[in-house]
Scaffold this active site. Structure first.
Site, short mmCIF file in Angstrom:
data_model
loop_
_atom_site.label_atom_id
_atom_site.label_comp_id
_atom_site.label_asym_id
_atom_site.label_seq_id
_atom_site.Cartn_x
_atom_site.Cartn_y
_atom_site.Cartn_z
N ARG A 1 4.60 69.70 6.56
CA ARG A 1 5.83 70.36 6.10
C ARG A 1 5.70 70.84 4.66
O ARG A 1 6.27 71.88 4.30
CB ARG A 1 7.01 69.42 6.26
CG ARG A 1 7.35 69.13 7.73
CD ARG A 1 8.26 67.94 7.87
NE ARG A 1 9.51 68.13 7.16
CZ ARG A 1 10.39 67.16 6.91
NH1 ARG A 1 10.12 65.91 7.32
NH2 ARG A 1 11.50 67.41 6.26
N ARG B 1 2.65 58.53 13.27
CA ARG B 1 4.10 58.46 13.08
C ARG B 1 4.65 59.85 12.80
O ARG B 1 4.09 60.59 11.99
CB ARG B 1 4.43 57.53 11.90
CG ARG B 1 3.93 56.11 12.08
CD ARG B 1 4.10 55.34 10.77
NE ARG B 1 3.55 53.99 10.87
CZ ARG B 1 3.43 53.17 9.84
NH1 ARG B 1 3.82 53.56 8.63
NH2 ARG B 1 2.92 51.97 10.01
N ASP C 1 8.10 62.19 11.62
CA ASP C 1 9.29 62.07 10.78
C ASP C 1 10.57 62.34 11.57
O ASP C 1 10.53 62.80 12.71
CB ASP C 1 9.23 63.08 9.62
CG ASP C 1 8.08 62.81 8.67
OD1 ASP C 1 7.65 61.65 8.57
OD2 ASP C 1 7.63 63.76 8.01
#
Length: 265
Positions: free
Chosen positions: A196, A49, A51
């Site tokens: 991140r 997945r 973001d």
């Protein structure tokens, strides 16, 4: 019948991969197009997945269907129904044993960070940006401390649903091409916001707020509150999923194209 797809997308205007009630995700958009071709409801399983705002050059999904369609229908047919910022690159019929997520051995990401005083214009949604000078060598040393198997609790989002924070990073390289810093990360899997959050901490070190050894302290603390804020999603690209050769998955380009810069491995 199980079908496997490879797709790419620009995540700028989507609320991430995972299906949402508002229907604003990549998954929602893809499933709508697939269901139209199949004339039945299709649900896809993804390798990873992404973001909100994150891009993909090599995303893998599989789905099951009871209908027979030529492979071209799952590529050209679906592409005709998708918006211009999502595209199917490849499709094939596969074994019922194949699983896009559970059979994946490694995920590859790139982060592109523009390091200059002024913010980007043309590439504003395609690169991250930091205005102060960053010391490449210090970031490289700090990144080396993350290679291997570690508890990455200090780099996982509070809403992360992974059962374990243990992950194995096999590659973390940082190079500079003019005013563009290129971060390449490979791991068996990543936690929610892990890439991140790592980038944010490397930027802290690059600008001189902390020494490279601070990265070791973060790992040992297993405490997210000690780390830097989550960095922008704009420069993050899912660039590859590696599988065992028995699944016959093709190798595609793993580098986004930035005018005037070659990012080939």
């Amino acid at each position: 019948m199980r079908i496997v797809l490879i797709l790419e997308y620009d995540g700028s205007r989507y609320c991430g991969w995972q299906s949402q009630p508002e229907g604003c995700s990549i998954q929602d958009t893809l499933e709508t197009a697939l269901s139209e071709i199949a004339k039945e409801e299709i649900h896809v399983i993804t390798a990873g997945r992404t973001d909100t705002g994150v891009h993909a050059l090599y995303q893998v999904v599989h789905f099951d269907t009871s209908v027979q369609r030529p492979i071209s229908a799952w590529v050209r047919g679906v592409n005709a129904l998708l918006p211009n910022d999502i595209a199917i690159l490849w499709a094939a019929e596969t074994s019922d044993e194949f699983h896009a997520r559970y059979n994946a051995l490694e995920r590859h990401y790139l982060y592109l960070l523009l390091n200059q005083p002024t913010r980007p214009g043309i590439h504003h949604s395609k690169v991250g940006w930091y205005h102060q000078p960053l010391e490449l060598e210090k970031m490289q040393v700090a990144g080396s401390f993350l290679i291997g198997e570690h508890d990455f609790s200090s780099f996982r989002a509070a809403e992360c649903q992974a059962k374990s924070p243990i992950r194995t990073i096999t590659r973390l390289s940082i190079t500079r091409h003019g005013n563009l810093l290129i971060f390449e990360l490979r791991a068996n899997a990543f936690l929610h916001h892990m890439v991140r959050n790592i980038i944010g901490c490397l930027v802290y070190i690059g600008k001189g707020k902390y020494s490279p050894e601070w990265m070791c302290e973060l790992l040992k603390s297993c405490n997210r509150t000690y780390a830097a804020p989550t960095f922008s999603s704009a420069g993050l690209y899912l660039t590859g999923i590696r599988y065992d050769r028995r699944w016959y998955m093709p190798e595609l380009a793993e580098a986004p194209i930035i005018p005037g810069i070659s990012l080939s491995n």
